[in-house]
Design a protein around this motif. Sequence first.
Motif, mmCIF file in Angstrom:
data_model
loop_
_atom_site.group_PDB
_atom_site.id
_atom_site.type_symbol
_atom_site.label_atom_id
_atom_site.label_comp_id
_atom_site.label_asym_id
_atom_site.label_seq_id
_atom_site.Cartn_x
_atom_site.Cartn_y
_atom_site.Cartn_z
ATOM 1 N N TYR A 72 -18.648 -8.922 50.718
ATOM 2 C CA TYR A 72 -19.599 -7.802 50.627
ATOM 3 C C TYR A 72 -20.829 -7.954 51.505
ATOM 4 O O TYR A 72 -21.714 -7.105 51.456
ATOM 5 N N LEU A 73 -20.928 -9.016 52.301
ATOM 6 C CA LEU A 73 -22.080 -9.203 53.177
ATOM 7 C C LEU A 73 -21.832 -8.412 54.455
ATOM 8 O O LEU A 73 -20.942 -8.742 55.231
ATOM 9 N N SER A 74 -22.595 -7.357 54.627
ATOM 10 C CA SER A 74 -22.415 -6.527 55.820
ATOM 11 C C SER A 74 -23.732 -5.859 56.164
ATOM 12 O O SER A 74 -24.726 -5.987 55.454
ATOM 13 N N GLU A 75 -23.726 -5.108 57.251
ATOM 14 C CA GLU A 75 -24.905 -4.365 57.676
ATOM 15 C C GLU A 75 -25.230 -3.265 56.667
ATOM 16 O O GLU A 75 -26.381 -2.944 56.416
ATOM 17 N N LYS A 76 -24.217 -2.709 56.034
ATOM 18 C CA LYS A 76 -24.404 -1.568 55.142
ATOM 19 C C LYS A 76 -24.544 -1.956 53.677
ATOM 20 O O LYS A 76 -25.014 -1.179 52.870
ATOM 21 N N THR A 77 -24.120 -3.165 53.317
ATOM 22 C CA THR A 77 -24.141 -3.593 51.926
ATOM 23 C C THR A 77 -24.995 -4.848 51.777
ATOM 24 O O THR A 77 -24.654 -5.889 52.311
ATOM 25 N N GLY A 78 -26.091 -4.743 51.041
ATOM 26 C CA GLY A 78 -26.913 -5.907 50.775
ATOM 27 C C GLY A 78 -26.395 -6.634 49.543
ATOM 28 O O GLY A 78 -25.839 -6.021 48.635
ATOM 29 N N ILE A 79 -26.557 -7.941 49.545
ATOM 30 C CA ILE A 79 -26.132 -8.738 48.394
ATOM 31 C C ILE A 79 -27.320 -9.554 47.896
ATOM 32 O O ILE A 79 -28.310 -9.720 48.597
ATOM 33 N N SER A 80 -27.214 -10.084 46.686
ATOM 34 C CA SER A 80 -28.261 -10.943 46.146
ATOM 35 C C SER A 80 -28.115 -12.349 46.717
ATOM 36 O O SER A 80 -27.043 -12.739 47.187
ATOM 37 N N PHE A 81 -29.201 -13.111 46.651
ATOM 38 C CA PHE A 81 -29.199 -14.478 47.170
ATOM 39 C C PHE A 81 -28.077 -15.340 46.570
ATOM 40 O O PHE A 81 -27.352 -16.004 47.302
ATOM 41 N N PRO A 82 -27.869 -15.332 45.235
ATOM 42 C CA PRO A 82 -26.798 -16.157 44.667
ATOM 43 C C PRO A 82 -25.396 -15.793 45.178
ATOM 44 O O PRO A 82 -24.508 -16.634 45.181
ATOM 45 N N MET A 83 -25.207 -14.544 45.620
ATOM 46 C CA MET A 83 -23.893 -14.140 46.151
ATOM 47 C C MET A 83 -23.525 -14.887 47.428
ATOM 48 O O MET A 83 -22.355 -14.967 47.784
ATOM 49 N N LEU A 84 -24.522 -15.470 48.118
ATOM 50 C CA LEU A 84 -24.219 -16.279 49.297
ATOM 51 C C LEU A 84 -23.441 -17.540 48.918
ATOM 52 O O LEU A 84 -22.858 -18.188 49.778
ATOM 53 N N GLY A 85 -23.431 -17.881 47.643
ATOM 54 C CA GLY A 85 -22.682 -19.042 47.151
ATOM 55 C C GLY A 85 -21.211 -18.737 46.914
ATOM 56 O O GLY A 85 -20.443 -19.602 46.507
ATOM 57 N N ARG A 86 -20.812 -17.515 47.182
ATOM 58 C CA ARG A 86 -19.409 -17.104 47.008
ATOM 59 C C ARG A 86 -18.727 -17.009 48.365
ATOM 60 O O ARG A 86 -19.360 -16.747 49.374
#
Length: 160
Positions: A72-86
């Motif tokens: 879900y990490l894209s230019e159009k979709t922001g994610i929360s910081f903890p989601m970077l751990g996925r």
Amino acid sequence: MELTKENVNRLFSECEWKVEEWPKGMTSLEEAPEAAQLFIPLSNGMNIACFYPDKILAYSNTISELLDQVPYLSEKTGISFPMLGRSKNGVWTEDIYEIQKLYLLGVVSDQLLALPVNGRMAIGRIPKEKSVVDIVSVDEKGEAKLLAKKLGDNYYKPNN
């Protein structure tokens, strides 16, 4: 390269300009060689981190490869910081300090941006063709000096 704790640590360690590597007698970042300093906009304000710019540039595609594995990490979709751990394969880490290493590599290589969305910080991906990187140094008077600018794949030296 697969998004794993070991690979993120190896890459971060390779690119980081550690205090122990500073020339003997140097006591502050202001005394550091100009090319080793980068301003990094962290979600809680401006901070300074030390990375070797040439190594960040050399590993830019590898950093991109790791970030491509975050769902879900894209230019159009922001994610929360903890989601970077996925990753697409599951959880690569739940350790906030390990996630921060990936985040810093993404920010310093101008591939991640944190923006406020509905009162929370959302991390989004910056497409390579839209990225702009400023390589900046701070002199002994605390004044910032622009060393170089990158737009997409092109680097420019400022007119001094």
